[in-house]
Design a protein around this motif. Structure first.
Motif, PDB file in Angstrom:
ATOM      1  N   LEU A  83       0.832  -1.203   0.000  1.00  0.00           N
ATOM      2  CA  LEU A  83       0.000   0.000   0.000  1.00  0.00           C
ATOM      3  C   LEU A  83       0.867   1.254   0.000  1.00  0.00           C
ATOM      4  N   MET A  84       1.941   1.244   0.792  1.00  0.00           N
ATOM      5  CA  MET A  84       2.858   2.384   0.834  1.00  0.00           C
ATOM      6  C   MET A  84       3.476   2.629  -0.543  1.00  0.00           C
ATOM      7  N   ALA A  85       3.917   1.562  -1.201  1.00  0.00           N
ATOM      8  CA  ALA A  85       4.585   1.702  -2.496  1.00  0.00           C
ATOM      9  C   ALA A  85       3.602   2.144  -3.587  1.00  0.00           C
ATOM     10  N   GLY A  86       2.455   1.484  -3.635  1.00  0.00           N
ATOM     11  CA  GLY A  86       1.483   1.817  -4.671  1.00  0.00           C
ATOM     12  C   GLY A  86       0.962   3.234  -4.561  1.00  0.00           C
ATOM     13  N   SER A  87       0.673   3.671  -3.340  1.00  0.00           N
ATOM     14  CA  SER A  87       0.155   5.028  -3.153  1.00  0.00           C
ATOM     15  C   SER A  87       1.247   6.083  -3.357  1.00  0.00           C
ATOM     16  N   ALA A  88       2.514   5.724  -3.082  1.00  0.00           N
ATOM     17  CA  ALA A  88       3.609   6.652  -3.355  1.00  0.00           C
ATOM     18  C   ALA A  88       3.716   6.920  -4.861  1.00  0.00           C
ATOM     19  N   VAL A  89       3.585   5.865  -5.666  1.00  0.00           N
ATOM     20  CA  VAL A  89       3.600   6.038  -7.124  1.00  0.00           C
ATOM     21  C   VAL A  89       2.389   6.844  -7.576  1.00  0.00           C
ATOM     22  N   LEU A  90       1.212   6.538  -6.986  1.00  0.00           N
ATOM     23  CA  LEU A  90       0.003   7.297  -7.314  1.00  0.00           C
ATOM     24  C   LEU A  90       0.203   8.779  -7.016  1.00  0.00           C
ATOM     25  N   GLY A  91       0.797   9.082  -5.848  1.00  0.00           N
ATOM     26  CA  GLY A  91       1.063  10.470  -5.491  1.00  0.00           C
ATOM     27  C   GLY A  91       2.012  11.141  -6.457  1.00  0.00           C
ATOM     28  N   GLY A  92       2.988  10.382  -6.968  1.00  0.00           N
ATOM     29  CA  GLY A  92       3.933  10.940  -7.916  1.00  0.00           C
ATOM     30  C   GLY A  92       3.297  11.343  -9.239  1.00  0.00           C
ATOM     31  N   PHE A  93       2.209  10.684  -9.585  1.00  0.00           N
ATOM     32  CA  PHE A  93       1.511  11.001 -10.839  1.00  0.00           C
ATOM     33  C   PHE A  93       0.239  11.814 -10.611  1.00  0.00           C
ATOM     34  N   ALA A  94       0.003  12.269  -9.373  1.00  0.00           N
ATOM     35  CA  ALA A  94      -1.253  12.944  -9.047  1.00  0.00           C
ATOM     36  C   ALA A  94      -1.464  14.190  -9.906  1.00  0.00           C
ATOM     37  N   PRO A  95      -2.617  14.294 -10.586  1.00  0.00           N
ATOM     38  CA  PRO A  95      -2.875  15.468 -11.428  1.00  0.00           C
ATOM     39  C   PRO A  95      -3.427  16.655 -10.649  1.00  0.00           C
ATOM     40  N   SER A  96      -3.834  16.415  -9.396  1.00  0.00           N
ATOM     41  CA  SER A  96      -4.460  17.478  -8.601  1.00  0.00           C
ATOM     42  C   SER A  96      -4.146  17.257  -7.133  1.00  0.00           C
ATOM     43  N   ILE A  97      -4.413  18.287  -6.323  1.00  0.00           N
ATOM     44  CA  ILE A  97      -4.159  18.176  -4.888  1.00  0.00           C
ATOM     45  C   ILE A  97      -5.075  17.142  -4.256  1.00  0.00           C
ATOM     46  N   GLU A  98      -6.299  17.004  -4.774  1.00  0.00           N
ATOM     47  CA  GLU A  98      -7.223  16.023  -4.201  1.00  0.00           C
ATOM     48  C   GLU A  98      -6.682  14.596  -4.339  1.00  0.00           C
ATOM     49  N   VAL A  99      -6.159  14.274  -5.525  1.00  0.00           N
ATOM     50  CA  VAL A  99      -5.592  12.942  -5.745  1.00  0.00           C
ATOM     51  C   VAL A  99      -4.325  12.763  -4.918  1.00  0.00           C
ATOM     52  N   LEU A 100      -3.513  13.799  -4.825  1.00  0.00           N
ATOM     53  CA  LEU A 100      -2.283  13.722  -4.035  1.00  0.00           C
ATOM     54  C   LEU A 100      -2.596  13.466  -2.566  1.00  0.00           C
ATOM     55  N   LEU A 101      -3.597  14.160  -2.021  1.00  0.00           N
ATOM     56  CA  LEU A 101      -3.939  13.971  -0.615  1.00  0.00           C
ATOM     57  C   LEU A 101      -4.513  12.581  -0.368  1.00  0.00           C
ATOM     58  N   ALA A 102      -5.327  12.085  -1.297  1.00  0.00           N
ATOM     59  CA  ALA A 102      -5.845  10.720  -1.153  1.00  0.00           C
ATOM     60  C   ALA A 102      -4.693   9.719  -1.144  1.00  0.00           C
ATOM     61  N   ALA A 103      -3.721   9.945  -2.024  1.00  0.00           N
ATOM     62  CA  ALA A 103      -2.557   9.059  -2.066  1.00  0.00           C
ATOM     63  C   ALA A 103      -1.760   9.129  -0.770  1.00  0.00           C
ATOM     64  N   ARG A 104      -1.653  10.317  -0.191  1.00  0.00           N
ATOM     65  CA  ARG A 104      -0.889  10.472   1.046  1.00  0.00           C
ATOM     66  C   ARG A 104      -1.583   9.787   2.226  1.00  0.00           C
ATOM     67  N   VAL A 105      -2.909   9.831   2.240  1.00  0.00           N
ATOM     68  CA  VAL A 105      -3.651   9.106   3.279  1.00  0.00           C
ATOM     69  C   VAL A 105      -3.346   7.617   3.185  1.00  0.00           C
ATOM     70  N   LEU A 168       9.480   8.131  -3.884  1.00  0.00           N
ATOM     71  CA  LEU A 168      10.656   7.444  -3.329  1.00  0.00           C
ATOM     72  C   LEU A 168      10.338   6.245  -2.417  1.00  0.00           C
ATOM     73  N   PRO A 169       9.361   6.344  -1.494  1.00  0.00           N
ATOM     74  CA  PRO A 169       9.099   5.209  -0.600  1.00  0.00           C
ATOM     75  C   PRO A 169       8.683   3.931  -1.320  1.00  0.00           C
ATOM     76  N   ALA A 170       8.330   4.021  -2.608  1.00  0.00           N
ATOM     77  CA  ALA A 170       7.980   2.820  -3.367  1.00  0.00           C
ATOM     78  C   ALA A 170       9.147   1.838  -3.424  1.00  0.00           C
ATOM     79  N   LEU A 171      10.374   2.329  -3.219  1.00  0.00           N
ATOM     80  CA  LEU A 171      11.550   1.449  -3.198  1.00  0.00           C
ATOM     81  C   LEU A 171      11.461   0.417  -2.081  1.00  0.00           C
ATOM     82  N   GLY A 172      10.636   0.693  -1.071  1.00  0.00           N
ATOM     83  CA  GLY A 172      10.475  -0.257   0.029  1.00  0.00           C
ATOM     84  C   GLY A 172       9.980  -1.616  -0.429  1.00  0.00           C
TER      85      GLY A 172
END
Length: 440
Positions: A83-105, A168-172
């Motif tokens: 979950l940490m790795a997948g959401s880190a990648v999602l955050g890296g490609f986030a097109p908006s702040i809403e998607v970025l915040l969801a990824a960070r959660v 970066l945390p996706a390297l985990g």
């Protein structure tokens, strides 16, 4: 039990995983001004990137511990790191702040598996002196990798932009296969109090939302007030109804546990506040993420040295007095940081970060020692989990104060406001110190 001969390898891998999870806050922090500029956000708006991560890291930590009791370590760790790795990648490609915040959660929820399950791997696999040495290696490796987070974030941002830093945390995920054979698969069959966990998470979320609401509007304030107002009595009722649930009654009614956790939580509050404030102030003066990362190298050196200083001091002063020293250091750091923010002085701000790093290095082991010595052995693990939860919620509150109050009061005054938290925490420990003085 595993063979002691592989303890160094396993401890190193666990520590590396710890450090990569820590980069979810430390490395990303130096890129906050770049994220704000790219997504057209204010300092208060972009601070949610840190606040929500810290909050979910806190509330999910205890859940993984109980999940490991139920299903063993392997499956919960795989789910968490995945979950940490997948959401880190999602955050890296986030097109908006809403998607970025969801990824960070989601990233915070995943990263929470690493601290509790990492220590559980070593504790379950080794015994005696081998276990003690391995735990020390985990702490040392984790501190080294995490301390270099701001510098790593600055370097990667300079080369590839802030999105690469978020990822970066996706390297985990690459570390898990190397640990696979060391992961226990059997649990004890203990049940997870899902409702209790949800109520605690909602209440903590309400506190953070309410604190950050001055920069986020009436809706956020209303939701935060409702979650906090309804959550506190609901949690209290759950403790009464299920005394051995997510918050065991024997633990939450122990004054030393409660006072120590609240006092210690002021330290990560200061740390996470500076993760937002320092890059924000320096960015206004034209600093790049790499320059901010380089400026924080002294705090990384302090992070390496702090554990070596903390041990002797803790042995000399005891847990309660060590927490008071930690809180006092954090309070001074916030005052220094407020001066640095007002003057726009990098040197003063870096001094504040060094002081907070020292406070963190003493405060966390002091908290573990205080709680571990205050409860019976059969609830010690749960008590440490709850203390860690409260400790990390402090990080969410600290970042929320800077993000929420910073736009209303100014960054310098919001940092000064945070200086009151460690002072209040120290006052909460006075009765504990007096009681132990009388007994001795």
């Amino acid at each position: 039990m595993g063979e002691g001969t592989d303890a160094g390898r396993v401890a190193g891998l666990v520590g590396l995983l710890f450090g990569l999870a820590g980069m979810g806050s430390a490395a990303v922090a130096v890129t906050l001004p770049a994220i704000a500029a790219d997504l057209d956000l204010t300092t208060g708006g972009v601070s949610w990137v840190i606040s929500l991560y810290a909050l979910m890291l806190a509330v999910a930590t205890a859940i993984y511990g109980r999940a490991a009791d139920l299903a063993g370590i392997r499956l919960p760790l795989l789910v968490g790191v995945g979950l940490m790795a997948g959401s880190a990648v999602l955050g890296g490609f986030a097109p908006s702040i809403e998607v970025l915040l969801a990824a960070r959660v989601l990233q915070g929820m995943g990263a929470a598996a690493v601290p509790v399950l990492g220590m559980a791997i070593v504790s379950a696999r080794y015994e005696g002196a081998v276990r003690t040495t391995a735990l020390g290696q985990v702490a040392g490796t984790a501190a080294a990798v995490s301390a270099l987070g701001p510098l790593a974030g600055g370097l990667v941002a300079d080369l590839a932009g802030w999105r690469a830093v978020v990822a970066l945390p996706a390297l985990g995920l690459l570390v898990v296969p190397a640990l696979w054979r060391a992961l226990p698969t059997q649990g004890t069959g203990a049940r997870l109090d899902v409702l209790g966990a949800v109520l605690v998470a909602a209440t903590a979320a309400g506190l953070v939302l309410l604190v950050q609401s001055p920069a986020s509007g009436v809706l956020v304030a209303t939701v935060g007030a409702l979650l906090l107002g309804l959550g506190v009595p609901a949690v209290a009722a759950r403790v009464r109804r299920r005394p051995e649930g997510f918050l065991p009654r024997r633990v939450v009614r122990e004054p030393v546990v409660v006072r120590s956790a609240l006092a210690a939580s002021a330290v990560p509050a200061a740390w996470f506040a500076l993760l937002i404030a320092v890059p924000a102030v320096l960015a206004v003066r034209g600093w790049t993420p790499l320059q901010v990362g380089l400026a924080l190298v002294p705090s990384a050196v302090t992070g390496f040295l702090a554990p070596r200083l903390a041990g002797p001091l803790l042995a000399r002063l005891g847990p309660a007095r060590s927490l008071v020293v930690s809180d006092a250091t954090a309070a001074v750091a916030m005052v220094v940081a407020a001066v640095g923010a007002a003057r726009g002085s990098a040197a003063v701000l870096v001094t504040a970060v060094v002081l907070v790093t020292l406070a963190f290095g003493l405060g966390q082991p002091a908290l573990m020692a205080a709680v571990g010595g205050a409860v019976a052995a059969d609830v010690r693990g749960v008590a440490l989990g709850i203390a860690t939860l409260v400790f990390l919620v402090g990080g969410g509150v600290g970042s929320a104060v800077v993000g929420g109050m910073g736009e209303v009061l100014g960054l310098d005054r919001s940092l000064l406001l945070l200086a009151t938290l460690p002072l209040l925490g120290s006052l909460a420990l006075v009765s504990t110190i007096r009681a132990r003085t009388i007994r001795s």
